[in-house]
Design a protein around this motif. Structure first.
Motif, PDB file in Angstrom:
ATOM      1  N   ILE A 177      50.867  48.641  50.382  1.00  0.00           N
ATOM      2  CA  ILE A 177      50.639  47.511  49.305  1.00  0.00           C
ATOM      3  C   ILE A 177      51.929  46.523  49.421  1.00  0.00           C
ATOM      4  O   ILE A 177      53.031  46.959  49.585  1.00  0.00           O
ATOM      5  CB  ILE A 177      50.638  48.176  48.136  1.00  0.00           C
ATOM      6  CG1 ILE A 177      49.665  49.434  47.988  1.00  0.00           C
ATOM      7  CG2 ILE A 177      50.444  47.276  46.952  1.00  0.00           C
ATOM      8  CD1 ILE A 177      48.290  48.885  48.030  1.00  0.00           C
ATOM      9  N   PHE A 178      51.494  45.362  49.303  1.00  0.00           N
ATOM     10  CA  PHE A 178      52.355  44.141  49.261  1.00  0.00           C
ATOM     11  C   PHE A 178      52.107  43.423  48.092  1.00  0.00           C
ATOM     12  O   PHE A 178      51.177  43.220  47.394  1.00  0.00           O
ATOM     13  CB  PHE A 178      52.161  42.970  50.280  1.00  0.00           C
ATOM     14  CG  PHE A 178      52.036  43.589  51.847  1.00  0.00           C
ATOM     15  CD1 PHE A 178      53.260  43.690  52.280  1.00  0.00           C
ATOM     16  CD2 PHE A 178      50.890  43.986  52.314  1.00  0.00           C
ATOM     17  CE1 PHE A 178      53.421  44.044  53.783  1.00  0.00           C
ATOM     18  CE2 PHE A 178      50.891  44.488  53.380  1.00  0.00           C
ATOM     19  CZ  PHE A 178      52.100  44.538  54.341  1.00  0.00           C
ATOM     20  N   VAL A 179      53.349  43.361  47.167  1.00  0.00           N
ATOM     21  CA  VAL A 179      53.344  42.903  45.764  1.00  0.00           C
ATOM     22  C   VAL A 179      54.451  41.768  45.896  1.00  0.00           C
ATOM     23  O   VAL A 179      55.454  41.911  46.316  1.00  0.00           O
ATOM     24  CB  VAL A 179      53.842  44.095  44.784  1.00  0.00           C
ATOM     25  CG1 VAL A 179      53.886  43.457  43.531  1.00  0.00           C
ATOM     26  CG2 VAL A 179      52.926  45.301  45.030  1.00  0.00           C
ATOM     27  N   THR A 180      53.934  40.572  45.103  1.00  0.00           N
ATOM     28  CA  THR A 180      54.884  39.558  44.712  1.00  0.00           C
ATOM     29  C   THR A 180      55.255  39.371  43.599  1.00  0.00           C
ATOM     30  O   THR A 180      54.220  39.423  42.382  1.00  0.00           O
ATOM     31  CB  THR A 180      54.128  38.316  45.168  1.00  0.00           C
ATOM     32  OG1 THR A 180      53.605  38.215  46.814  1.00  0.00           O
ATOM     33  CG2 THR A 180      55.050  37.079  45.142  1.00  0.00           C
ATOM     34  N   ILE A 181      56.483  39.512  42.968  1.00  0.00           N
ATOM     35  CA  ILE A 181      56.810  39.295  41.808  1.00  0.00           C
ATOM     36  C   ILE A 181      57.881  38.031  41.584  1.00  0.00           C
ATOM     37  O   ILE A 181      58.347  37.474  42.559  1.00  0.00           O
ATOM     38  CB  ILE A 181      57.651  40.489  41.367  1.00  0.00           C
ATOM     39  CG1 ILE A 181      59.024  40.465  42.137  1.00  0.00           C
ATOM     40  CG2 ILE A 181      56.866  41.864  41.141  1.00  0.00           C
ATOM     41  CD1 ILE A 181      60.009  41.878  41.727  1.00  0.00           C
ATOM     42  N   GLU A 182      57.717  37.506  40.324  1.00  0.00           N
ATOM     43  CA  GLU A 182      58.502  36.255  40.057  1.00  0.00           C
ATOM     44  C   GLU A 182      59.321  36.496  38.798  1.00  0.00           C
ATOM     45  O   GLU A 182      59.203  37.194  37.785  1.00  0.00           O
ATOM     46  CB  GLU A 182      57.437  35.079  39.944  1.00  0.00           C
ATOM     47  CG  GLU A 182      58.087  33.925  39.515  1.00  0.00           C
ATOM     48  CD  GLU A 182      56.963  33.115  38.994  1.00  0.00           C
ATOM     49  OE1 GLU A 182      56.657  31.947  39.519  1.00  0.00           O
ATOM     50  OE2 GLU A 182      56.560  33.129  37.782  1.00  0.00           O
ATOM     51  N   ASP A 183      60.753  36.073  39.173  1.00  0.00           N
ATOM     52  CA  ASP A 183      61.509  35.915  37.942  1.00  0.00           C
ATOM     53  C   ASP A 183      61.824  34.605  37.720  1.00  0.00           C
ATOM     54  O   ASP A 183      61.334  33.483  38.055  1.00  0.00           O
ATOM     55  CB  ASP A 183      62.908  36.672  38.065  1.00  0.00           C
ATOM     56  CG  ASP A 183      63.742  36.431  39.104  1.00  0.00           C
ATOM     57  OD1 ASP A 183      63.515  34.909  39.913  1.00  0.00           O
ATOM     58  OD2 ASP A 183      64.642  36.971  39.712  1.00  0.00           O
ATOM     59  N   GLU A 184      62.940  34.031  36.918  1.00  0.00           N
ATOM     60  CA  GLU A 184      63.068  32.759  36.417  1.00  0.00           C
ATOM     61  C   GLU A 184      63.758  32.029  37.574  1.00  0.00           C
ATOM     62  O   GLU A 184      63.951  30.732  37.598  1.00  0.00           O
ATOM     63  CB  GLU A 184      64.019  32.719  35.270  1.00  0.00           C
ATOM     64  CG  GLU A 184      65.319  33.052  35.596  1.00  0.00           C
ATOM     65  CD  GLU A 184      65.749  34.452  35.451  1.00  0.00           C
ATOM     66  OE1 GLU A 184      66.867  34.897  35.350  1.00  0.00           O
ATOM     67  OE2 GLU A 184      64.768  35.255  35.883  1.00  0.00           O
ATOM     68  N   THR A 185      64.119  32.634  38.821  1.00  0.00           N
ATOM     69  CA  THR A 185      64.546  31.843  39.956  1.00  0.00           C
ATOM     70  C   THR A 185      63.933  31.756  41.095  1.00  0.00           C
ATOM     71  O   THR A 185      64.189  31.109  41.860  1.00  0.00           O
ATOM     72  CB  THR A 185      66.168  32.431  40.099  1.00  0.00           C
ATOM     73  OG1 THR A 185      65.801  33.775  40.871  1.00  0.00           O
ATOM     74  CG2 THR A 185      66.910  32.909  39.147  1.00  0.00           C
ATOM     75  N   GLY A 186      62.715  32.391  41.212  1.00  0.00           N
ATOM     76  CA  GLY A 186      62.102  32.546  42.260  1.00  0.00           C
ATOM     77  C   GLY A 186      61.183  33.707  42.371  1.00  0.00           C
ATOM     78  O   GLY A 186      60.849  34.558  41.362  1.00  0.00           O
ATOM     79  N   VAL A 187      60.645  33.919  43.581  1.00  0.00           N
ATOM     80  CA  VAL A 187      59.810  35.277  43.875  1.00  0.00           C
ATOM     81  C   VAL A 187      60.475  35.830  44.918  1.00  0.00           C
ATOM     82  O   VAL A 187      61.248  35.703  45.766  1.00  0.00           O
ATOM     83  CB  VAL A 187      58.414  34.598  44.682  1.00  0.00           C
ATOM     84  CG1 VAL A 187      57.657  33.785  43.559  1.00  0.00           C
ATOM     85  CG2 VAL A 187      58.520  33.996  45.773  1.00  0.00           C
TER      86      VAL A 187
END
Length: 269
Positions: A177-187
């Motif tokens: 499984i590939f998951v992309t997450i994001e915070d306030e600075t990028g992914v």
């Protein structure tokens, strides 16, 4: 030749971003606006939109261009009845006396509340990233930022958290499984091996704010974290809805920290 600095540009979000706002209502609004609207009552009279459509516009903060935030706009809409019939809208506007009434001292919404409502109505916010509000406590928990990954040594064990943007399980990836997450600075890109996915299936598929503990690796120019443990941090997003007690002294209808903020992800199989 000296390069010219690019002029700042503004991106206007389309009405299609507003959840539940019908295309026919958007078309009617655009056709009737001519030189623009000056107040919610003006829009109500000329466009003839029903209460449901106007409420969706207000919840999406669409009246901010008229100088009203979503709470002020919702209050202004409370005094409007059914839209006038088109034949009588113009004559009603001429005959209607100018009414003035004192504006109530409405409790001011916090920036976090506005961001939460943006995500509820639009699935995004241009005001601030939700994770930015949680950064102090995430930092105390040892969570690094996405922007920090490039400066960290490979194979380092670390913790990171972000909103889930995409979950993918390609048919050629043998169950990975590939998951992309994001915070306030990028992914950041996460890799979940089948054993880890099965151990944390509910978290992997259900979390809006996902925490990951794993090892930093690189494949070409792409950095990723091979997950060892997953954490569902979604309840922390409830903090965005909490009122500022100094400014918001009106008791909410329900405890604000029980209202979950749902972040919509794009999941592919």
């Amino acid at each position: 030749m000296a390069s010219r600095m690019a002029k700042p540009c503004a991106l206007r979000l389309g009405f299609r971003q507003i959840k539940g706002f019908a295309e026919k209502d958007a078309t009617t609004l655009i056709r009737a606006r001519a030189g623009g609207y000056v107040a919610p009552r003006d829009l109500w009279r000329r466009a003839g939109l029903g209460g449901g459509a106007l409420d969706r516009l207000a919840h999406a903060d669409a009246f901010r261009s008229l100088g009203l935030d979503r709470r002020q706009a919702l209050w202004a809409l409370k005094g409007l009845g059914p839209p006038p019939l088109p034949l009588f809208a113009a004559s009603e506007a001429l005959a209607e006396p100018q009414r003035t009434r004192p504006e109530p001292a409405l409790p001011e919404m916090t920036l976090g509340q506005h961001v939460a409502e943006d995500y509820t109505a639009l699935s995004l916010s241009l005001k601030r990233h939700p994770v930015a509000f949680l950064r102090p406590e995430l930092a105390r928990d040892g969570m690094v930022r996405a922007a920090d990954l490039a400066g960290l040594p490979l194979d380092r064990r670390l913790a990171i958290a972000g909103l889930v943007l995409v979950r993918q399980r390609p048919g050629t990836a043998s169950g990975v499984i590939f998951v992309t997450i994001e915070d306030e600075t990028g992914v950041a890109n996460l890799i979940l091996w089948p054993a880890v996915f099965e151990a944390y299936r509910r978290v992997a598929l259900g979390a809006s704010l996902l925490g990951c503990i794993g090892r930093l690796q690189r494949e070409g120019i792409v950095m990723h974290i091979v997950a060892e443990r997953l954490l569902d941090l979604s309840p922390r997003l409830r903090q965005l809805r909490r009122p500022n007690q100094a400014a918001d002294d009106v008791p909410p209808r329900r405890p604000p920290d029980t209202a979950d903020l749902k972040i919509q992800s794009r999941d592919f199989h």
